[in-house]
Design an enzyme around this catalytic site. Structure first.
Site, PDB file in Angstrom:
ATOM      1  N   ASP A 123     -13.310  -4.443  -1.806  1.00  0.00           N
ATOM      2  CA  ASP A 123     -13.163  -4.277  -0.359  1.00  0.00           C
ATOM      3  C   ASP A 123     -14.554  -4.394   0.244  1.00  0.00           C
ATOM      4  O   ASP A 123     -15.447  -3.615  -0.117  1.00  0.00           O
ATOM      5  CB  ASP A 123     -12.577  -2.901  -0.016  1.00  0.00           C
ATOM      6  N   ASP A 139       0.864  -1.178   0.000  1.00  0.00           N
ATOM      7  CA  ASP A 139       0.000   0.000   0.000  1.00  0.00           C
ATOM      8  C   ASP A 139       0.899   1.226   0.000  1.00  0.00           C
ATOM      9  O   ASP A 139       1.776   1.352   0.862  1.00  0.00           O
ATOM     10  CB  ASP A 139      -0.904   0.022   1.227  1.00  0.00           C
TER      11      ASP A 139
END
Length: 251
Positions: free
Chosen positions: A130, A11
């Site tokens: 997600d 990330d």
């Protein structure tokens, strides 16, 4: 049986690799290019780079970083974050990415998957999902987990497949960064309902967690971050341990 893939996830925020818990409380984990090169040398099958603030802040995806990554590593890598058009996808392909990942923009405009797949091929597009459990239902979120939608995990994954996505990357927000294991029953149901590969994300804390999601969860690949970034286990050590359990991996 096809080999199971091990995919470190990086990330990226403001040019640095970060990691949090349940998508918040971020802390620095190092340089994304250096980490990627290390994981490639350790035997990672692929890498995933996600610009975690791109959709939220409306920034264009980090093309310059993609170029640096492509020059430094020799394994396939996927890039996601803020990709909202075929032009965005093409720019990243030209910069050296092997695949792109769409999430928020695809939820807002599902035909984006179809357009990118038609132009570049299904093998180039990963639909990242997600989701979190809300009143017993896996609800899809957008903008890095900030916005809850009315879409449901299984139906949205099926639609993404039908629209041309080549893979699904499902992250459980309830498990992300917790190192408490993946929701294997959910992954088993998801993988059994699709004809395309599923990458499991969210919850890897041990070799056992990853072994379970690849066997009981039927995932085609396991994505992990914290356990690699902070040196708890190397990719090579993990793959050797999985192989010793009879799980097919490339050594």
């Amino acid at each position: 049986m096809l080999s199971k893939r091990i995919i470190p996830c990086l990330d990226v925020k403001d040019g640095r690799t970060v990691k949090g818990i349940n998508f918040v409380n971020l802390r620095d984990a190092g340089d994304p290019v250096e980490l990627g090169a290390r994981y490639a040398a350790e035997g990672a099958d692929e890498l995933v780079y996600l610009d975690i603030n791109a959709s939220h802040e409306g920034r264009r995806t980090f093309t310059g970083l993609v170029t640096r990554i492509s020059e430094a590593i020799d394994i396939p890598f996927t890039v996601g974050g803020g990709i909202s058009s075929e032009k965005d996808a093409g720019r990243l392909l030209d910069a050296g990415a092997d695949k792109i990942s769409v999430n928020t923009a695809a939820v807002d405009d599902p035909d984006l998957i179809t357009r990118i797949a038609s132009r570049f091929g299904s093998q180039f597009i990963v639909c990242a999902i997600d989701a979190k459990m809300v009143d017993g239902i896996w609800k899809v979120t957008t903008h890095g987990g900030r916005n809850l939608t009315d879409k449901e995990l299984f139906s949205w994954a099926k639609e993404a497949q039908e629209r041309g996505a080549g893979e699904i990357l499902f992250t459980s927000m309830d498990h992300d960064g917790s190192k408490a294991g993946y929701p294997c029953r959910t992954f088993e149901r998801l993988c059994s309902s699709l004809d395309i590969p599923v990458i499991a994300s969210g919850g890897a804390g041990s070799i056992e967690d990853i072994a379970k999601v690849l066997t009981e969860g039927k995932a085609d690949a396991a994505l992990a971050a914290s356990i690699f970034h902070y040196g708890e286990i190397s990719v090579q050590e993990l793959k050797k341990a999985l192989a010793s359990r009879g799980i097919p991996v490339r050594l």
